[in-house]
Design an enzyme around this catalytic site. Structure first.
Site, PDB file in Angstrom:
ATOM      1  N   GLU A   1      -5.158   1.126   2.643  1.00  0.00           N
ATOM      2  CA  GLU A   1      -4.896   0.076   3.626  1.00  0.00           C
ATOM      3  C   GLU A   1      -5.031   0.607   5.044  1.00  0.00           C
ATOM      4  OE1 GLU A   1      -1.965  -2.581   6.044  1.00  0.00           O
ATOM      5  OE2 GLU A   1      -2.176  -0.424   5.902  1.00  0.00           O
ATOM      6  N   GLU A   2      -4.588   1.850   5.247  1.00  0.00           N
ATOM      7  CA  GLU A   2      -4.581   2.407   6.607  1.00  0.00           C
ATOM      8  C   GLU A   2      -5.977   2.797   7.085  1.00  0.00           C
ATOM      9  OE1 GLU A   2      -2.129   1.994   8.350  1.00  0.00           O
ATOM     10  OE2 GLU A   2      -0.228   2.394   7.329  1.00  0.00           O
TER      11      GLU A   2
ATOM     12  N   ASP B   1       6.693   2.042   6.078  1.00  0.00           N
ATOM     13  CA  ASP B   1       5.313   1.535   6.018  1.00  0.00           C
ATOM     14  C   ASP B   1       4.539   2.314   4.975  1.00  0.00           C
ATOM     15  OD1 ASP B   1       2.839   0.392   6.526  1.00  0.00           O
ATOM     16  OD2 ASP B   1       2.517   1.461   8.400  1.00  0.00           O
TER      17      ASP B   1
ATOM     18  N   ASP C   1      -0.526   4.321   0.828  1.00  0.00           N
ATOM     19  CA  ASP C   1      -1.079   5.348   1.733  1.00  0.00           C
ATOM     20  C   ASP C   1      -0.380   5.291   3.085  1.00  0.00           C
ATOM     21  OD1 ASP C   1      -2.394   2.819   2.070  1.00  0.00           O
ATOM     22  OD2 ASP C   1      -3.908   3.799   3.317  1.00  0.00           O
TER      23      ASP C   1
ATOM     24  N   HIS D   1       4.018   5.037  11.523  1.00  0.00           N
ATOM     25  CA  HIS D   1       2.889   5.827  12.057  1.00  0.00           C
ATOM     26  C   HIS D   1       3.333   6.944  12.994  1.00  0.00           C
ATOM     27  CE1 HIS D   1      -0.371   2.451  11.441  1.00  0.00           C
ATOM     28  NE2 HIS D   1       0.462   2.561  10.430  1.00  0.00           N
TER      29      HIS D   1
ATOM     30  N   HIS E   1       0.841  -1.205   0.000  1.00  0.00           N
ATOM     31  CA  HIS E   1       0.000   0.000   0.000  1.00  0.00           C
ATOM     32  C   HIS E   1       0.872   1.249   0.000  1.00  0.00           C
ATOM     33  CE1 HIS E   1       0.493   1.222   4.309  1.00  0.00           C
ATOM     34  NE2 HIS E   1       0.779  -0.056   4.458  1.00  0.00           N
TER      35      HIS E   1
END
Lengths: 379, 379
Positions: free
Chosen positions: B75-76, B42, B12, B353, B10
């Site tokens: 995805e997030e 990520d 995003d 994150h 992903h």
């Protein structure tokens, strides 16, 4: 020696939403027999009625009692410093006026719109703040879920032990001192039920039974569904009634919370703020409490007030109680060693604390007249 | 027919606080062997490593497999629409490339800083929103306390029934399908405990045991200690593991909540949002769920990936699992009827994150080389 009556009231007003008023909330205005404005019914109107009653009598040289006006400005936010101030000036008061013989309050409303009332009871309240913390940061539940004792789970389980599935408070001995309902009360609730079209049981539950409310549960960190909050706080209050004892309840609540928390086998720490007592992993600090108040219906002062109402309104006042608390009423009774009387002046729809707060001009005028009659009766 | 591998990733990035970065979060910058920037670990770094590995092989005319890159942008935030999009284009994919033989993912990090890992398991998750309402406005606890069934008390008592005092989930049959811990796993957790200096039991709790978290309890109205909130909402999640079945758990959770709520004899209404089933006074709607995933260690694909890591890094990769969920991994396995492999590329301190998200340049380069070796092995 003249009779001495202390009138207790407050001039402060709770901060209220201003946007839904139909008139300027800061300027008194009149419409259809009502005065509108912030504080008109709670508690400035009644203050003016009492002051005008006394002034009228004085101008007619008929004020044969000493009337002491004790009017505070922090009733709506806990009356902090009130007790200390009263104690500080009590000697001076007593030197100037001697002992106080009775306390008069006019700080609530009738039970409905048409029938005058006398309030003879208030519930007490104990506010309590609970905090459970892991002493960790907020964690991610995907990573740590299952590996830590979550403060929120502890809080939910702890709060759940406070009541059973029928909403009965589970603190040991909690209901033991509650006075049994008398035959007179049953008759009274039946009468009030007829007047208000509400069930008699609702008066029992609101006025003469204790209760427990969980107001809030707040968490540290962002409120999203992937976080295990590190700290959880809750506000709980207990409404208490005659003859429950505040100190005993504080103690038994602390003991009960401590025992319930121990049963959770948690690594978290619990803090409870009510009164000065402390446990390991279980800290307890001072928070706001207020005692209940129950007036005496067989008291000559009460009889004088009752006849004053009856003569002025032409009907017997209803005897009512309130579910809420006015900490200064039981406090002043104890401080001055005499009885208090509570004459509600406005009507049930007066909207105290709300937009379009109002009071009926007729109620104010008759309220003033009732006070005048009362003063003449007790001199 | 060429071997066909689908790489899922992903592009995003979760919205993250920007104020604690030591560099511009939107521009990749290098420092001390690390690349810094939002999304570098990520999941953009691993995407580049896989794309560059394939490009290198292609330029050397050595890319002997079909590599399908399936890279999504949500995805997030729950991959909404992902399944529908995959299904819509699956026929075209199959017409162009034929069946998919294996799925490759690189969407997490090592367990520590120095030892390469292969991830072979993820927990699933079921998010659930509960709401209890009196269908009344917020009430004043001094007036109504004791006279109404308070939604907050119901919520606290309902949530308390979900776990026992040892944090074991009380939904009937909840633990029955959980796979028993094997001797191999015990050895693995012991090894990981040596590597990480964490207790073996913490891996058991995080990776292979289910868990329940109460994330939030929110109320209607002002959060002050005189209000009985009319509506109370809570967010709860369950992390699930092999071989728990999502549909069965949704059903038994609903049944359990319904039975527990009935025992409260409440006049309030409960609403639960998880999946399509409904009760009287007990509505249940769809909410987010994700299945667990468990890879096979005895699979030739897994063996190929393991030797690729070993040859590149010179040491055997640790076999690890994750407590979190990637819904697309079990979904794609089912959709394409083949196994998935999960190669974490970055290190445990990569700060996905969070501010200063980073990835080691060496890990990226070796990650690219591992992918290259893997492709050569499986062609």
């Amino acid at each position: 020696r003249k009779t001495r009556v202390l009138f207790y009231a407050h001039y402060d007003i709770i901060s209220a939403p201003l946007d839904r008023w139909h008139s300027d909330p800061f300027t008194v205005s009149g419409l259809n027999g009502y005065l509108y404005g912030r504080g008109v019914t709670d508690n400035k109107g009644p203050i003016m009625a009492v002051a005008c009653a006394a002034a009228d009598l004085l101008s007619r040289r008929a004020l044969e009692i000493d009337l002491v006006l004790l009017i505070e400005g922090e009733e709506e936010c806990g009356s902090s410093g009130f007790g200390e101030t009263v104690q500080k000036h009590k000697i001076m008061l007593q030197n100037l006026f001697g002992d106080i013989d009775a306390i008069l309050v006019s700080n609530s409303t009738w039970i409905a719109e048409d029938q005058p009332c006398i309030t003879y009871g208030l519930r007490g309240v104990m506010h309590c703040a609970l905090e459970i913390t892991s002493n960790l940061l907020d964690l991610h539940s995907s990573i740590e879920g299952g590996a830590v004792a979550e403060p929120m789970i502890d809080m939910v389980k702890l709060l759940a032990t406070l009541t059973d599935n029928h909403r009965q408070v589970q603190i040991p001995g909690f209901y033991d001192p509650v006075q049994p309902e008398t035959e007179e009360e049953k008759q009274l609730y039946k009468l009030l039920s007829d007047v208000t079209q509400k069930q008699a049981s609702s008066f029992v539950a609101r006025w003469r039974e204790p209760s427990l409310t969980v107001h809030t549960i707040e968490i540290s960190g962002p409120k999203n569904a992937t976080v295990i909050p590190g700290t959880v706080k809750s506000q709980v209050s207990l409404r208490i009634v005659p003859d429950q004892d505040l100190d005993t309840i504080v103690k038994s609540l602390c003991d009960y919370l401590s025992a319930s928390f121990n049963e959770l086998h948690s690594t978290n720490a619990l803090q409870v703020c009510i009164a000065e007592c402390s446990f390991q992993f279980f800290k307890v600090n001072v928070e706001h409490t207020a005692d209940w108040w129950l007036g005496r219906l067989d008291d000559p002062w009460f009889n004088a007030l009752e006849s004053a109402v009856q003569e002025e309104w032409g009907s017997e006042p209803l005897h009512i109680r309130e579910g809420g608390s006015i900490p200064s009423v039981p406090y002043l009774e104890k401080e001055f060693g005499c009885h208090a009387l509570h004459l509600p002046m406005g009507q049930s729809l007066d909207q105290a604390h709300l937009p379009d707060e109002r009071i009926s001009l007729a109620n104010l005028q008759k309220g003033k007249a009732v006070i005048g009659r009362f003063i003449l009766k007790v001199h």
